[in-house]
Scaffold this motif. Structure first.
Motif, PDB file in Angstrom:
ATOM      1  N   PHE A  46     -10.603  71.580 -17.047  1.00 43.44           N
ATOM      2  CA  PHE A  46      -9.691  70.581 -17.617  1.00 43.44           C
ATOM      3  C   PHE A  46     -10.425  69.664 -18.578  1.00 43.44           C
ATOM      4  N   GLU A  47     -11.609  69.219 -18.179  1.00 47.97           N
ATOM      5  CA  GLU A  47     -12.373  68.313 -19.029  1.00 47.97           C
ATOM      6  C   GLU A  47     -12.766  68.998 -20.333  1.00 47.97           C
ATOM      7  N   ALA A  48     -13.175  70.268 -20.245  1.00 55.78           N
ATOM      8  CA  ALA A  48     -13.585  70.990 -21.452  1.00 55.78           C
ATOM      9  C   ALA A  48     -12.420  71.143 -22.419  1.00 55.78           C
ATOM     10  N   LEU A  49     -11.230  71.456 -21.889  1.00 60.39           N
ATOM     11  CA  LEU A  49     -10.062  71.618 -22.748  1.00 60.39           C
ATOM     12  C   LEU A  49      -9.537  70.274 -23.231  1.00 60.39           C
ATOM     13  N   SER A 168      -5.684  75.828 -18.687  1.00 58.11           N
ATOM     14  CA  SER A 168      -5.331  76.397 -19.981  1.00 58.11           C
ATOM     15  C   SER A 168      -3.865  76.155 -20.322  1.00 58.11           C
ATOM     16  N   LEU A 169      -3.005  76.186 -19.288  1.00 62.65           N
ATOM     17  CA  LEU A 169      -1.573  76.028 -19.517  1.00 62.65           C
ATOM     18  C   LEU A 169      -1.177  74.572 -19.724  1.00 62.65           C
ATOM     19  N   VAL A 170      -1.707  73.684 -18.888  1.00 60.60           N
ATOM     20  CA  VAL A 170      -1.217  72.293 -18.906  1.00 60.60           C
ATOM     21  C   VAL A 170      -2.282  71.288 -19.317  1.00 60.60           C
ATOM     22  N   GLY A 171      -3.551  71.714 -19.384  1.00 63.33           N
ATOM     23  CA  GLY A 171      -4.625  70.763 -19.687  1.00 63.33           C
ATOM     24  C   GLY A 171      -4.439  70.005 -20.986  1.00 63.33           C
ATOM     25  N   ILE A 178      -1.896  61.558 -21.273  1.00 62.54           N
ATOM     26  CA  ILE A 178      -2.723  60.454 -20.762  1.00 62.54           C
ATOM     27  C   ILE A 178      -3.251  59.616 -21.918  1.00 62.54           C
ATOM     28  N   ALA A 179      -3.699  60.278 -22.971  1.00 63.93           N
ATOM     29  CA  ALA A 179      -4.243  59.549 -24.119  1.00 63.93           C
ATOM     30  C   ALA A 179      -3.179  58.660 -24.767  1.00 63.93           C
ATOM     31  N   GLN A 180      -1.944  59.131 -24.808  1.00 62.47           N
ATOM     32  CA  GLN A 180      -0.878  58.365 -25.443  1.00 62.47           C
ATOM     33  C   GLN A 180      -0.373  57.221 -24.572  1.00 62.47           C
ATOM     34  N   THR A 181      -0.452  57.373 -23.247  1.00 67.20           N
ATOM     35  CA  THR A 181       0.105  56.353 -22.347  1.00 67.20           C
ATOM     36  C   THR A 181      -0.965  55.408 -21.797  1.00 67.20           C
ATOM     37  N   LEU A 182      -2.030  55.954 -21.226  1.00 68.58           N
ATOM     38  CA  LEU A 182      -3.064  55.131 -20.604  1.00 68.58           C
ATOM     39  C   LEU A 182      -4.268  54.903 -21.511  1.00 68.58           C
ATOM     40  N   GLY A 183      -4.431  55.741 -22.510  1.00 62.58           N
ATOM     41  CA  GLY A 183      -5.596  55.650 -23.376  1.00 62.58           C
ATOM     42  C   GLY A 183      -6.543  56.818 -23.139  1.00 62.58           C
ATOM     43  N   TRP A 184      -7.267  57.215 -24.187  1.00 64.46           N
ATOM     44  CA  TRP A 184      -8.112  58.401 -24.085  1.00 64.46           C
ATOM     45  C   TRP A 184      -9.221  58.252 -23.053  1.00 64.46           C
ATOM     46  N   ARG A 185      -9.661  57.031 -22.764  1.00 62.55           N
ATOM     47  CA  ARG A 185     -10.759  56.850 -21.804  1.00 62.55           C
ATOM     48  C   ARG A 185     -10.390  57.371 -20.417  1.00 62.55           C
ATOM     49  N   TRP A 186      -9.120  57.271 -20.039  1.00 63.52           N
ATOM     50  CA  TRP A 186      -8.707  57.700 -18.700  1.00 63.52           C
ATOM     51  C   TRP A 186      -8.642  59.214 -18.571  1.00 63.52           C
ATOM     52  N   VAL A 187      -8.713  59.926 -19.690  1.00 60.72           N
ATOM     53  CA  VAL A 187      -8.828  61.381 -19.614  1.00 60.72           C
ATOM     54  C   VAL A 187     -10.130  61.764 -18.900  1.00 60.72           C
ATOM     55  N   PHE A 188     -11.165  60.932 -19.084  1.00 60.26           N
ATOM     56  CA  PHE A 188     -12.470  61.197 -18.469  1.00 60.26           C
ATOM     57  C   PHE A 188     -12.647  60.422 -17.164  1.00 60.26           C
ATOM     58  N   LEU A 189     -12.290  59.155 -17.177  1.00 58.75           N
ATOM     59  CA  LEU A 189     -12.495  58.338 -15.974  1.00 58.75           C
ATOM     60  C   LEU A 189     -11.622  58.806 -14.820  1.00 58.75           C
ATOM     61  N   GLY A 190     -10.428  59.313 -15.128  1.00 61.48           N
ATOM     62  CA  GLY A 190      -9.542  59.764 -14.065  1.00 61.48           C
ATOM     63  C   GLY A 190     -10.044  60.987 -13.327  1.00 61.48           C
TER      64      GLY A 190
END
Length: 473
Positions: A46-49, A168-171, A178-190
């Motif tokens: 998920f992180e890689a995608l 691959s399907l939903v990542g 997440i980037a649009q609602t919480l901000g891109w940082r939470w893609v990693f911190l979450g």
């Protein structure tokens, strides 16, 4: 003792339980560790995608356009060093410490990336993350060798491949949301809390690993670590020089590639570059497959977007199709593990991959319907599903307790280096042919990546046991 001599000695399976546990990899004795290690792979995938999805947003937010490419190439380079270190660590002390340490580094990298105030800090976090991710791959292979009997190896490697399907399907969609609602940082911190939960499922199994824990008296191989650093720097330079102009367009990458090959020789089994029978051919086949698939993979959506006017979501259908069929191929090879030899599985997979790339090349050169490339890339994913798990299984079968870490790191290094060198080579070809316009940049890249697929097809029969080696029971 040479690598070839070690390969013909005691097998991992000799120390494993005599039969597969009831219920397979989800049976009572394996359920928790299976769910834990597959969860780690899901999160890593998920992180890689996700990085690919949110990187344009990050680049704009941190004013880091000049370091955009390095954010992708950097983790591949540091991952090579992590693989070598983890392999040496596993051979000395078993996979526990290496697994825990790699997860800590991966989480630390996520934390740095998620809190980065500037692009340079973000890049440093990506380098740490890549180091941990590379080490984690090797540690998980050794965990498989110690925690599962050989009869279950095809199943667990098929599960590894399937663990990439959902990301691959939903990542990309989830990362974008997440980037649009919480901000891109939470893609990693979450992801950090989820990684901790996955590790918690694996920890109890670490105490139950069968076989010796390692050889603590074995010295740290500082020479191999030095070679891995040189290889990492060469690969990083190769990717950076892909955008060079003038005389450096060819001479710079050629010199970097030559240095990378020289540095790789001590990191791989002897005779790997000449496709020696047995393990060397397994490792080489893995690197060739990675070079063919990942070198072409980035240009399939690009072709659909530029030449056929597909929107990004529709162009992603090729990625989704290849991911689903990759898992299908992995499942099929696991069901046929007793009837389909490693060599034949790799041969069939390489043939499917070659035909897939040929379909993409014909689509670009002859302006065929886009459906030809999309369907072809699904076939390419199927071929990778046939090949990838089998190279992992074969590597463990050729390994002893003393060299599980070395062989697993060699397999991962071939994977990473094959992909990164192919990406650099296709970037050079695309730039060189861009002046011709039309379909030629795409056709040239696909033609180039067809070559390693063809080589894997021709060399697959050499994946056989060295003289005197016993097949695992």
């Amino acid at each position: 003792m040479s690598v070839e001599e070690e390969n013909s000695g005691a097998r991992v399976g000799d120390a494993a339980p005599g039969g597969a546990a009831p219920g397979g990899i989800l049976g009572r004795g394996h359920r928790t560790v299976t769910l834990g290690i597959c969860s780690l792979i899901v999160l890593s995938a998920f992180e890689a995608l996700a990085v690919t999805t949110v990187m344009p947003t990050i680049s704009a937010a941190l004013n880091g356009a000049s370091l955009y490419a390095l954010a992708f190439a950097g983790p591949l380079a540091t991952g090579v060093v992590g693989m070598v270190l983890a392999g040496n660590w596993c051979d000395r002390a078993g996979p526990r410490g290496s697994l825990y340490g790699s997860v800590v580094l991966f989480v630390a990298g996520l934390a740095v990336v998620g809190t980065a105030p500037a692009m340079a800090v973000f890049l440093s976090g990506r380098l740490i993350e890549g180091f941990g991710s590379g080490a984690l791959t090797v540690a998980l292979y050794v965990v498989v060798a110690r925690a599962y009997p050989p009869q279950l190896h095809p199943q667990i490697f098929a599960a590894f491949a399937a663990s990439w399907v959902v990301p691959s399907l939903v990542g990309p969609l989830v990362a974008g949301l997440i980037a649009q609602t919480l901000g891109w940082r939470w893609v990693f911190l979450g992801v950090i809390g989820l990684v901790a939960a996955a590790l918690a499922m694996v920890i109890p199994a670490m105490a139950r690993l069968h076989g010796p824990g390692g050889h603590p008296t074995m010295p740290w191989d500082l020479g191999r670590l030095g070679w891995s650093l040189l290889a990492a720097c060469a690969v990083l330079a190769l990717n950076l020089l892909a955008d060079a102009k003038g005389p450096l367009l060819w001479t710079g990458p050629a010199a970097a590639a030559a240095i990378a090959v020289v540095a790789l020789r001590p990191l791989l089994p002897r005779r790997t570059f000449v496709s020696g029978a047995g393990l060397p051919s397994v490792i080489l086949s893995r690197g060739l497959a990675a070079a063919a698939f990942f070198g072409a993979d980035v240009y399939i959506p690009y072709l659909l977007t530029v030449r056929y006017g597909f929107p990004p979501l529709a162009a992603g259908l090729s990625v989704t199709a290849s991911g689903v069929f990759w898992a299908t191929g992995s499942w099929l090879q696991s069901r046929l593990s007793t009837h389909l030899s490693h060599a034949r599985s790799v041969q069939l997979g390489a043939l499917a991959l070659f035909l897939a790339i040929a379909a993409a090349c014909a689509t670009a050169a002859l302006a065929l319907p886009a459906a030809v490339a999309i369907a072809g890339w699904a076939l390419g994913g199927f071929g990778m599903g046939l090949m990838y798990p089998r190279t992992g299984v074969a590597t463990l079968e050729y390994s002893t307790v003393e060299n599980q870490g070395f062989n697993s790191s060699a397999l991962s290094i071939a994977d990473s280096i094959g992909a990164s060198m192919s990406l650099a080579a296709t970037a050079i070809v695309f730039a060189a042919l861009a002046g011709l316009g039309g379909p030629w940049p795409f056709a040239g890249c696909f033609a180039l990546t067809a070559l390693p697929a063809l080589a894997a097809l021709v060399l697959a029969p050499r994946i056989r046991r060295p003289h005197g080696a016993k097949a695992p029971t």
